[in-house]
Write a protein that holds these residues in place. Structure first.
Motif, PDB file in Angstrom:
ATOM      1  N   CYS A 268      34.409  37.904  40.793  1.00  0.00           N
ATOM      2  CA  CYS A 268      34.721  39.106  40.568  1.00  0.00           C
ATOM      3  C   CYS A 268      35.138  39.697  39.285  1.00  0.00           C
ATOM      4  CB  CYS A 268      36.160  39.281  41.308  1.00  0.00           C
ATOM      5  SG  CYS A 268      37.111  40.962  41.343  1.00  0.00           S
ATOM      6  N   ASP A 269      34.566  41.176  38.845  1.00  0.00           N
ATOM      7  CA  ASP A 269      34.842  41.552  37.696  1.00  0.00           C
ATOM      8  C   ASP A 269      36.075  41.773  37.337  1.00  0.00           C
ATOM      9  OD1 ASP A 269      32.106  41.310  37.375  1.00  0.00           O
ATOM     10  OD2 ASP A 269      31.755  43.765  37.447  1.00  0.00           O
ATOM     11  N   ARG A 270      36.969  42.144  38.335  1.00  0.00           N
ATOM     12  CA  ARG A 270      38.264  42.058  38.038  1.00  0.00           C
ATOM     13  C   ARG A 270      39.298  40.872  37.676  1.00  0.00           C
ATOM     14  NH1 ARG A 270      41.594  46.220  41.768  1.00  0.00           N
ATOM     15  NH2 ARG A 270      40.150  47.504  40.674  1.00  0.00           N
ATOM     16  N   CYS A 271      39.195  40.178  38.926  1.00  0.00           N
ATOM     17  CA  CYS A 271      40.271  39.097  38.872  1.00  0.00           C
ATOM     18  C   CYS A 271      39.604  37.607  38.521  1.00  0.00           C
ATOM     19  CB  CYS A 271      41.046  38.936  40.173  1.00  0.00           C
ATOM     20  SG  CYS A 271      40.156  38.410  41.697  1.00  0.00           S
TER      21      CYS A 271
ATOM     22  N   SER B 277      40.620  38.826  47.010  1.00  0.00           N
ATOM     23  CA  SER B 277      41.910  38.792  46.225  1.00  0.00           C
ATOM     24  C   SER B 277      42.518  40.114  45.862  1.00  0.00           C
ATOM     25  CB  SER B 277      41.770  37.657  45.121  1.00  0.00           C
ATOM     26  OG  SER B 277      41.555  36.285  45.663  1.00  0.00           O
ATOM     27  N   CYS B 278      41.566  40.917  45.273  1.00  0.00           N
ATOM     28  CA  CYS B 278      42.110  42.097  44.541  1.00  0.00           C
ATOM     29  C   CYS B 278      41.388  43.239  45.023  1.00  0.00           C
ATOM     30  CB  CYS B 278      41.817  41.960  42.969  1.00  0.00           C
ATOM     31  SG  CYS B 278      40.129  42.157  42.641  1.00  0.00           S
ATOM     32  N   ARG B 279      40.437  43.253  45.901  1.00  0.00           N
ATOM     33  CA  ARG B 279      40.092  44.333  46.553  1.00  0.00           C
ATOM     34  C   ARG B 279      39.121  45.246  45.569  1.00  0.00           C
ATOM     35  NH1 ARG B 279      39.976  42.961  51.235  1.00  0.00           N
ATOM     36  NH2 ARG B 279      39.610  45.012  52.128  1.00  0.00           N
TER      37      ARG B 279
END
Length: 187
Positions: free
Chosen positions: A53-56, A24-26
């Protein structure tokens, strides 16, 4: 005079980061969600370790078993998957063979700290010092880094102790160790 002994413990601070690209967010940093997904299709099973995912926050799957017959899995292990056994999540998260097989790597940064049962020993003491190093988690740590952390030495000072035969190691300073070991410092 009696030889001195010390215990150093590589203490677990957390699980390693799972490094794989998020679709999703790379972002490349993921963590285990603490859950497994077990999917049955007739007599065949798929089992995945779920990571986030730690970001999204997107959930992804790491395949553990794909299209295996129900009878081929140990019943107790299957129950552990179905009940999201935290010990099994921990063990599989740190499994470097699984990481290699499924195409991600583990980042051990910030996952460990070294506890010693000593104030820094005087390395000029006339008695030998035997150090036992115990690992709570299999973080791959350069032996030289353990020595600099445990004795407060520079890398060159540790290297000098090896070349002058004062430090007797089971392997070289550059080797990454992840299992319990013992070494000796002699006068």
């Amino acid at each position: 005079m009696h030889d001195r002994k010390a215990l150093w413990v590589v203490r677990e601070l957390g699980l390693p980061t799972i490094v794989t690209t998020c679709t999703s967010c790379r972002s490349t940093h993921h963590h285990p969600t603490g859950k497994f997904r077990v999917n049955a299709s007739g007599k065949l099973l798929d089992v995945w370790l779920l990571i986030g995912c730690d970001r999204c926050g997107r959930t992804s799957k790491i395949p553990l078993h794909e299209r295996v017959h129900v009878q081929s899995l140990n019943h107790e292990r299957l129950l552990r998957y179905e009940h999201n056994d935290p010990t099994l999540v921990r063990d599989l998260t740190m499994d470097t063979a699984l990481a290699g097989r499924t195409g991600y790597r583990l980042d051990w940064t910030g996952t460990w700290a070294l506890d010693t049962d000593l104030p820094f020993h005087d390395l000029d003491d006339p008695t030998s010092l035997q150090v036992y190093v115990r690992f709570e988690l299999p973080a791959p740590i350069r032996l030289g880094k353990l020595l600099t952390a445990g004795f407060g030495l520079s890398r060159s000072a540790a290297s000098h102790l090896v070349t002058t035969n004062r430090l007797h190691l089971p392997t070289t300073l550059d080797t990454r160790v992840r299992e319990d070991l013992t070494f000796l410092v002699t006068p």
